[in-house]
Design an enzyme around this catalytic site. Structure first.
Site, PDB file in Angstrom:
ATOM      1  N   CYS A  11       0.844  -1.180  -0.265  1.00  0.00           N
ATOM      2  CA  CYS A  11       0.355  -0.412   0.266  1.00  0.00           C
ATOM      3  C   CYS A  11       1.167   1.215   0.045  1.00  0.00           C
ATOM      4  CB  CYS A  11      -1.020  -0.401   1.522  1.00  0.00           C
ATOM      5  SG  CYS A  11      -0.248  -0.326   2.805  1.00  0.00           S
ATOM      6  N   CYS A  85      -2.394   1.420  -4.404  1.00  0.00           N
ATOM      7  CA  CYS A  85      -1.613   2.304  -4.899  1.00  0.00           C
ATOM      8  C   CYS A  85      -1.329   3.129  -6.188  1.00  0.00           C
ATOM      9  CB  CYS A  85       0.239   1.544  -4.642  1.00  0.00           C
ATOM     10  SG  CYS A  85       0.456   0.160  -5.038  1.00  0.00           S
ATOM     11  N   CYS A  89       2.818   1.325  -8.563  1.00  0.00           N
ATOM     12  CA  CYS A  89       2.640  -0.185  -8.170  1.00  0.00           C
ATOM     13  C   CYS A  89       3.253  -0.792  -9.459  1.00  0.00           C
ATOM     14  CB  CYS A  89       2.293  -1.314  -7.547  1.00  0.00           C
ATOM     15  SG  CYS A  89       1.958  -0.187  -6.210  1.00  0.00           S
TER      16      CYS A  89
END
Length: 137
Positions: A11, A85, A89
């Protein structure tokens, strides 16, 4: 001897959702899964309400430290679970990816965090049953 599956929880701040998920996976897998967590912009400390919510479940995440998620961690993981995110990511072909749409517990009260925690627990249990068939979380 087969090697343990590796699961990475990600996260943004690695201070709430991913830490709770990692805590559950460690506890529920009994060590059968290698658990990692990281953030795209790690915070400075674990959310104290997340620590409190997990303590109610008998899981201590108070010693965890937010860490930067690395491309190498993603490449070395069998399953990558992201939690809000977005595009930051990294994604690699052939990896198992899931994006769990979870409310960020930052700034929330314990009463608001408990349902988030319980949602994470259910998702971790389902993931564990899928990656370790025959496991009884």
């Amino acid at each position: 001897m087969s090697q343990k599956p590796v699961v990475l929880f990600v996260c943004i701040h690695n201070a709430g959702r991913s830490q709770m998920a990692a805590g559950y996976m460690r506890a529920l897998s009994g060590g059968a899964v290698e658990v990692r967590s990281g953030g795209s912009e790690p915070g400075t400390e674990i959310n104290p309400i997340a620590i409190q919510a997990m303590a109610e479940e008998g899981i201590d995440i108070s010693q965890a430290v937010p860490q930067l998620m690395t491309t190498e961690q993603v490449q070395a993981s069998d399953a990558v679970i992201t939690m809000g995110c977005g595009d930051v990511c990294p994604i690699f072909p052939g990896k198992r990816y899931e994006d769990w749409d979870l409310v960020d517990p930052r700034g929330k009260s314990i009463d608001e965090v408990r349902p988030i925690r319980d949602d994470i627990k259910a998702r971790v249990q389902a993931l564990l049953a899928d990656i370790l068939p025959g496991s009884q979380p």
